[in-house]
Each structure stands twice: as C-alpha cells, then as structure tokens.
Write an enzyme that holds these catalytic residues in place. Structure first.
Site, mmCIF file in Angstrom:
data_model
loop_
_atom_site.group_PDB
_atom_site.id
_atom_site.type_symbol
_atom_site.label_atom_id
_atom_site.label_comp_id
_atom_site.label_asym_id
_atom_site.label_seq_id
_atom_site.Cartn_x
_atom_site.Cartn_y
_atom_site.Cartn_z
ATOM 1 N N CYS A 145 22.556 -11.686 22.906
ATOM 2 C CA CYS A 145 22.854 -12.092 21.538
ATOM 3 C C CYS A 145 21.917 -11.330 20.602
ATOM 4 O O CYS A 145 21.170 -10.444 21.033
ATOM 5 C CB CYS A 145 22.675 -13.608 21.406
ATOM 6 S SG CYS A 145 23.653 -14.353 20.093
ATOM 7 N N GLU A 156 34.711 -22.508 20.944
ATOM 8 C CA GLU A 156 34.217 -23.779 20.406
ATOM 9 C C GLU A 156 35.269 -24.479 19.565
ATOM 10 O O GLU A 156 35.320 -25.707 19.517
ATOM 11 C CB GLU A 156 32.978 -23.495 19.564
ATOM 12 C CG GLU A 156 32.515 -24.615 18.673
ATOM 13 C CD GLU A 156 31.559 -24.102 17.620
ATOM 14 O OE1 GLU A 156 31.681 -24.526 16.471
ATOM 15 O OE2 GLU A 156 30.710 -23.264 17.963
ATOM 16 N N HIS A 181 31.873 -10.058 19.529
ATOM 17 C CA HIS A 181 30.824 -10.680 20.349
ATOM 18 C C HIS A 181 31.103 -12.163 20.485
ATOM 19 O O HIS A 181 31.471 -12.834 19.519
ATOM 20 C CB HIS A 181 29.447 -10.481 19.714
ATOM 21 C CG HIS A 181 28.359 -11.219 20.449
ATOM 22 N ND1 HIS A 181 27.969 -10.878 21.718
ATOM 23 C CD2 HIS A 181 27.610 -12.299 20.104
ATOM 24 C CE1 HIS A 181 27.021 -11.706 22.124
ATOM 25 N NE2 HIS A 181 26.786 -12.575 21.166
ATOM 26 N N ASP A 219 32.006 -10.492 14.882
ATOM 27 C CA ASP A 219 31.497 -11.519 15.804
ATOM 28 C C ASP A 219 32.377 -12.767 15.773
ATOM 29 O O ASP A 219 32.654 -13.304 14.702
ATOM 30 C CB ASP A 219 30.071 -11.917 15.420
ATOM 31 C CG ASP A 219 29.056 -10.833 15.735
ATOM 32 O OD1 ASP A 219 29.370 -9.958 16.545
ATOM 33 O OD2 ASP A 219 27.951 -10.874 15.167
ATOM 34 N N HIS A 223 17.189 -16.166 24.090
ATOM 35 C CA HIS A 223 16.658 -17.475 23.696
ATOM 36 C C HIS A 223 15.331 -17.776 24.384
ATOM 37 O O HIS A 223 14.677 -18.759 24.060
ATOM 38 C CB HIS A 223 17.675 -18.570 24.010
ATOM 39 C CG HIS A 223 18.985 -18.364 23.318
ATOM 40 N ND1 HIS A 223 19.146 -18.535 21.964
ATOM 41 C CD2 HIS A 223 20.190 -17.953 23.782
ATOM 42 C CE1 HIS A 223 20.385 -18.257 21.631
ATOM 43 N NE2 HIS A 223 21.040 -17.904 22.708
ATOM 44 N N CYS A 264 17.722 -24.437 13.589
ATOM 45 C CA CYS A 264 18.479 -25.178 12.588
ATOM 46 C C CYS A 264 19.327 -24.206 11.775
ATOM 47 O O CYS A 264 18.932 -23.058 11.553
ATOM 48 C CB CYS A 264 17.542 -25.936 11.647
ATOM 49 S SG CYS A 264 16.480 -27.129 12.483
#
EC number: 2.1.1.14
Length: 758
Positions: free
Chosen positions: A729, A608, A644, A602, A697, A519
């Site tokens: 990441c 997006e 990045h 970054d 992740h 979140c």
C-alpha cells in the site's frame, strides 16, 4: 411498559484524537505505559458521562479497545499466535500491540496478524488465528476492569461482548486445515466464566454481538447457535445484537435461542417490525436500531416515531443506534466552521444520543406532547430536499446522456499491452510504489499553514514542489522503474479529492477510527458531484518534468470515494458513484493530455462496498464496475491504467475484477503470504498484477531474501512477464529511514530475479 434507550458502542478515539496521540507516543517511547493507560481511563470516563448527560439510559462498556475490539476478544480468550507470545506465557498490552503491528516497545519483531474489513464498513479488525488443539482460557480481564470502572462512577452499565459464533466466523485457520467451528466447545467455558464474573458484579443485561446472523451462513454454523446459547444462558440477561443488515432469513434460528432480547438494525436492514413483534417470544425485549450509527445525517424523528408508536405498550421496547457509533464522528457542536444551513442537516455521535433521548421521551408520552418538538427537530431534513446546494441540473443531464461506448477502451488489453510495452520499455519485474511517501511533520505543517492562511499560494506551491523533487530524487537513487510524485499535497486520499469537487463539505474534527491509531476524516457528500477544474495535473506534470522515467498520475476511484465518504441518503449509491466517475473522467483526460502516460485509479474499497447478502452482489458489482470504466475508458491505448486494491478476498468477485479492464492491478498480499494470488491464478486473470511484497502497516524492514521468496511464490502462480513489484500500500504512515531500506531491498530482490531468468 417504559421504553428505554441505549447505544451499541461509542467512538473510542476522543474528540481531539487523544487515544491516537497517546498510542503513537507510547510506540515511539515518548510516554510510559502508565500514561497510556491513564489516557484510556480518562477517555472512557468522559465518554460514559457524555452519553449519560445526553440522555442515554444504558451505557455500553467494553466497546473501548486499545487497537481493535476483535483483537481484545482474542486476548480475552487467551488466543495469542505463537510467534507473539511472551516466553513466560503472560499477556500484556505489548502482546496486543505486537499482534497488531508486528512489534511493540518490548519484545522481538514478528509478522503482524492479518487485518481486514469489519463487515462492509471502513473499520478494520485484526483477524483471529486458530490452530487445531489450541487451548483457551480467560487471560485478559479488560472488560471486567472497565465494568468495575463504570460501576464505580455510578453508571447504568450494559457490557458489550463479541459473541462466540461471530468471533469464530471472523477468524482464519493457520497451519493444518481443520474446521474452526470445532473450537466452539473450547471457547464457551471462557464465555461462561466472563458472564459469571459479570453476574457477580450485579450486571443485569449483556449485549452479545452476533452480526454474523445477518449473513447467509452455512447450515452447520446456524446449527451451532442453539448449542452456544444453551451453554451461555442463565447467569445474566442476553441481548442478542445484530447489525449491518436484516435478519429475516435467520429468524427461525434466532427466535429459538434462550436469550432475553434481540436488537435489529432498522437502518441498513429492511425487517418488518410488526412481523418481528409477532414472531418473537412475547417476553423478549425488542431493541430497535433506528438511529443510524454509520452516517452524519440528522434523523427524521417524526418518521421514526410514527414507525415505532404502534408497538408501544404491546411489548418491552428499547430504542438504540443501528450499530456502534464507532463509525460516526463524536460531536457536531465542535464544528464551528460549517455553514449553518449545512450544519443543521447533521448529527454526530453525541447528537445521535440526544436523538435517542428525544425519541424515547416522545414514545413514553402517548399524549403527543412531544410531537411539536419532534417535528421541529426534523424540519431541516425537509428543507434539505429543496436546497440549491444539493441539486445541479448540469450533472443530472450529463448523467442521463451516458452511452455504452463511454465505458469501453478503444482496444482490448492484449493490443493495448503491446502498444504500452513499446512506449515504456520496462524490464521484467518492474518496480513501483503505490503512491504516497512519508508524510513528515514538515509536510503536515506546511499544509496546515496554507489552510490557515499563514502561507500564501506561491510559497505553498514552491514548497510542495521541493517535496515532489525530493520524492523523485529518492526514487531515482533507489532505482525504481515507475515513479510517483509522493502526494505531499494530500492529507487523505479521499478528502483531497472531495476538497476539489463540488457537492462535498468537510468537517474540522469529524474523525473516525479506521484501525489502531489510524483515523480518517471522511468528507460528506451533500449534493450532486462535479469537477470545477483540474485537481492533480499541476503536480503530476511537474514531477514528470524532473525525470525521464514514467511518473504515475494518482487518482482515487469513484467507488472508494463513495464508500469512504458519508454519502447522501436521498439518491442511490449508484448515482453518486457515476457522478464522481464523470468528474474524474475529465481528470484522466487532462492528465494524459499533459503527458502523463500511466494513471493509477485506486479502488481499495471496491469489495468493501459489497452488500452482505450475496443475492444483492451482482447488482452492486455491475454499477461499481461501470463507474470505474466510465472513469477510465477515456484513456488512450498507450495510456496505462493501474488500479490498487487492499484487504480483499478476491475469489468470489474475480469476474468483476477482470471486467474493470485495468492494465495493471496492484494488491495487498504480503500478510496472506501470497495466498490471495490463488484467486487470480485459478481465474486465469488476463492482465498484469503487482502483488504487495511487504506490509506497510508494520515498521519492520523486509529482507531482500524475504521479498525474493514472496516474488518466487508469485511467479509460481502468475507468468513473470505480467508481474510487477511493489509494496502492499502507500507509504504515507512510514518514516523515511525504513522506507528507503525497504524499497532498496525490494529493488534488489527484483534485480536478483531478473538475473535469474537471463
């Protein structure tokens, strides 16, 4: 004709992030699966009741997900990658988590499925995998069970289902290449079965989401829509639901479909509702998404009412959120620390439900008896335009004074690269990390204590310096070549910078879901942006004092700060991005003057931010690249600028990636098996690249051999002298044990490769 309202979806996570906490406790073995399931039931019941009490007529069911709604759809269809399947072929909750995370409390670890952005939002979905000849069957009945729950609680239910064409569009082919659209005939029987089950339960309307219809789809995909919906008609009424852009370019296809209603996004889209009314079949419901599901701003209900009022009585109208409220925080009333004036400008998910109720009531009372209430509700919007919190003349003047040279480095890349090689003398395959190290309970507690005033500034700085020292020592022991300070002082890569820039405000509980249990609490940009003082210099300078190796300065770029904040609506995104770029430009200059020679800016959100319509891409890319360069171009020739990016398909924006002119770009590639590097190879990308060699992740620790194999694949595409070695990441969400093991293996793989080219 009575107008009714509905939402397209509601936040899943809970006001106090109850779902996140239950998920993570389950993954850690601290609670049982039954306890996790009970948390889900409690949240769903609460959220349905809250929407009902706020005045929502049709409550969405099926918007809840244990990780992601696209993944839920995959399980519904029985689409489980072979590596994640249970030996007996069953599907359970741990199957779902294994697909998403690479492991679950039960079952052997296996590479997690790919994750990418949901259209142009900051939400991520798990990419469906398709293989030729695979079979589909109704295998996961979560939707039906939740519909039963909601019905038993007395709600007017509108099930939500991701449509078959959009589902196939969002997926990827694995193994032998074939046209994934050919699977349509295989998945349609499952959709038919689901709709039949809903009809048995007395469901009248189903919201079937086809956001792919806002895209510029290939002809064969558009042609598939009539085929699909001919097969799905007849059992329940279908509300064909679109969002995130307009649908005018696909309207001819849409109006030919055998559905009973259409939802359009009138916030992100520019569709003319009068034209829609004239074009669509008269018997269709027209659902108007007029309340923005993606921001925190109070709606101008007076203006919305004037927009819709001419259509009242001419056809059946529904009023809804523009998209799912998933992208909005839950409840503004829980924000007790916000300034009263600023708070009056906002509306969170529950307040947006109340806006829908008030607007619907006004539309259903043509005598104008609700007009005063609409005007009073909208008054703070007009007051905001004149507020001193919004306007800063110095920022306006600085923006107007920008000239073309402000966005250009002194020397081109090849000359800079030679100067930087002489300064840093790094080996082949230089190793580094992306920025953050594990955020332990101790670190989070320290920041909270400082924020609450339980720790003074001196003690806080002393403790943060100890964590920085630990991070530097760990990296030196591991043998990394370019170090980072670990970001112990940062809660979130965007929120941290927003806290130190004028023009931002912050919420206490304005959480939204990014993916799974992740979140974020985006800052809100309420006014002109400027930097009152240096932000990162103190920490970077201290870290550099501890080592002879170079330490990277770490900044979040202007486009990412924009995309991952709730932006203003009264000025363009370009203006906001350039304001942020000018503020961070000063930070770059201060860092290099403090002796920091490598600075990472970054921009994971660059792609997006692309508009969904390709015809609008170049305009966006022009100003996004300009903002990055405005931020970075003050760097001296021997200052190495890194950037990045993650979760990106680069192929169609490579000229813009190259135009950033970053000395080094690090990218997420491990889940795609280095496929993303094809774009850089085909484009002959001229600068240096660090392809991510393991998935941060997932808790899985990659072997030396695994990393070495990925790097050899990278070297087949990119010259060795331009390759860096790094994780996908930042490591903020990982534990120290797995971080040490993973980085040790990464360094060892780089050493092996250096030996192999001697």
């Amino acid at each position: 004709m009575t107008t009714i309202n509905h939402t397209l979806g509601f936040p899943r996570i809970g006001l106090k992030r109850e779902l996140k906490k239950a998920q993570e406790n389950y993954w850690a073995g601290k609670i049982s699966q039954q306890e996790l399931l009970e948390t889900g039931r409690e949240l769903r019941a609460r959220h349905w009741e809250q929407q009902k009490q706020a005045g929502v007529d049709l409550v969405p069911v099926g918007d809840f997900a244990w990780y992601d709604h696209v993944l839920t759809t995959s399980l519904l269809l029985g689409n489980v990658p072979p590596r994640h399947q249970n030996p007996d072929g069953t599907i359970d909750l741990d199957t779902l988590f294994r697909i998403a995370r690479g492991r679950a409390p039960t079952g052997e670890p296996a590479a997690a499925a790919e994750m990418t952005k949901w259209f142009n939002t900051n939400y991520h979905y798990i990419v469906p995998e398709f293989q030729q000849g695979q079979e589909f069957k109704l295998s996961w009945t979560q939707l039906l069970e939740e519909v039963d729950e909601a019905l038993s609680l007395g709600h007017q239910v509108k099930p939500v289902l991701l449509g078959p064409i959009t589902y196939l569009w969002l997926g990827k082919v694995k193994g032998q290449v074939f046209d994934r659209l050919s699977l349509l005939q295989d998945i349609l029987p499952v959709y038919q079965q689901v709709l039949a089950e809903l009809a048995k339960r007395g469901i009248e309307w189903v919201q079937i989401d086809e956001p792919a219809l806002v895209l510029e789809l290939p002809a064969e995909w558009l042609t598939a829509y009539p085929i699909a919906y001919q097969a799905l008609q007849g059992q329940v009424k279908l509300l064909l639901t679109t969002y995130f852009d307009s649908i005018g370019h696909n309207l001819e296809t849409i109006k030919s479909l055998p559905v009973q209603g259409l939802h359009v996004d009138l916030v992100a889209g520019q569709d003319d509702i009068a034209q829609l009314h004239e074009s669509l079949p008269k018997e269709w419901v027209l659902s108007l998404g007029v309340i923005n599901g993606r921001n925190v701003w109070r709606a101008d209900l007076t203006a919305k009412h004037q927009l819709i009022k001419p259509l009242v009585g001419s056809r059946t109208l529904w009023i809804g959120s523009s998209c799912s409220l998933l992208h909005s925080p839950i409840d503004l009333s829980d924000e007790t620390a916000l300034d009263a004036e600023v708070k009056s400008w906002f509306a969170f998910a529950l307040q947006k439900c109340e806006e829908l109720a008030l607007l619907t009531a006004a539309l259903n009372q043509p005598d104008g008896s609700k007009q005063a209430e609409l005007d009073a509700y909208s008054a703070p919007i007009r007051a905001r335009r004149e507020s001193k919190r919004v306007n800063n003349q110095a920022v306006t003047e600085r923006l107007a004074a920008i000239n073309p040279q402000d966005s250009e480095r002194n020397q081109p890349y090849l000359q800079r690269a030679e100067i930087q090689r002489q300064r840093y003398n790094l080996p082949l395959w230089p190793t580094t990390t992306i920025g953050s190290f594990p955020q332990t309970t101790e670190i989070r507690g320290l920041r909270l204590d400082f924020k609450k005033g339980r720790v003074d500034g001196t003690s806080y700085r002393t403790n943060i310096c100890e964590h920085i020292k630990q991070a530097i020592n760990e990296q030196e022991r591991l043998g990394l070549d370019v170090l980072v300070h670990g970001e112990a002082e940062r809660n979130d890569m965007v929120e941290y910078f927003g806290e130190h820039l004028d023009g931002f405000v912050f919420t206490q509980n304005g959480w939204v879901q990014s993916y799974g249990s992740r979140c974020v609490k985006p800052p809100v940009i309420i006014g002109d942006v400027s930097r009152p003082e240096a932000i990162t210099v103190e920490w970077a300078k201290y870290a550099q004092s501890l080592t002879e190796k170079p330490v990277k300065g770490m900044l979040t770029g202007p486009v990412t700060i924009l995309c991952w904040s709730f932006p203003r609506e009264d000025v363009s995104r370009e203006t906001i991005a350039k304001q942020i770029a000018l503020a961070l430009r000063d930070e770059v200059d201060d860092l290099q003057e403090a002796g920091i020679g490598i600075i990472q800016i970054d921009e994971p959100a660059l792609r997006e931010g692309l508009p969904l319509r390709r015809e609008e891409w170049q305009s966006y890319l022009d100003w996004a690249v300009e903002a990055f360069k405005l931020n970075a171009a003050i760097a001296k020739d021997d200052t190495q600028i890194h950037t990045h990016m993650c979760y990106c398909e680069f192929n169609d924006i490579m000229p813009s990636i190259a135009a950033l002119d970053a000395d080094v770009i690090t990218i997420e590639t491990s889940r795609s098996d280095m496929e993303l590097l094809d774009s850089f190879e085909n484009f002959s990308y001229p600068n240096e690249i660090g392809p991510g060699v393991y998935d941060i992740h997932s808790p899985n620790v990659p072997s030396v051999e695994w990393i070495e194999a990925l790097l050899r694949k990278a070297a087949d595409r990119i010259p060795v002298e331009r390759l860096w070695v790094n994780p996908d990441c930042g490591l903020k969400t990982r534990g120290w044990t797995e971080t040490r093991q993973s980085l040790a293996n990464m360094v060892q793989a780089a050493k092996r490769l250096r030996e192999s080219v001697k």
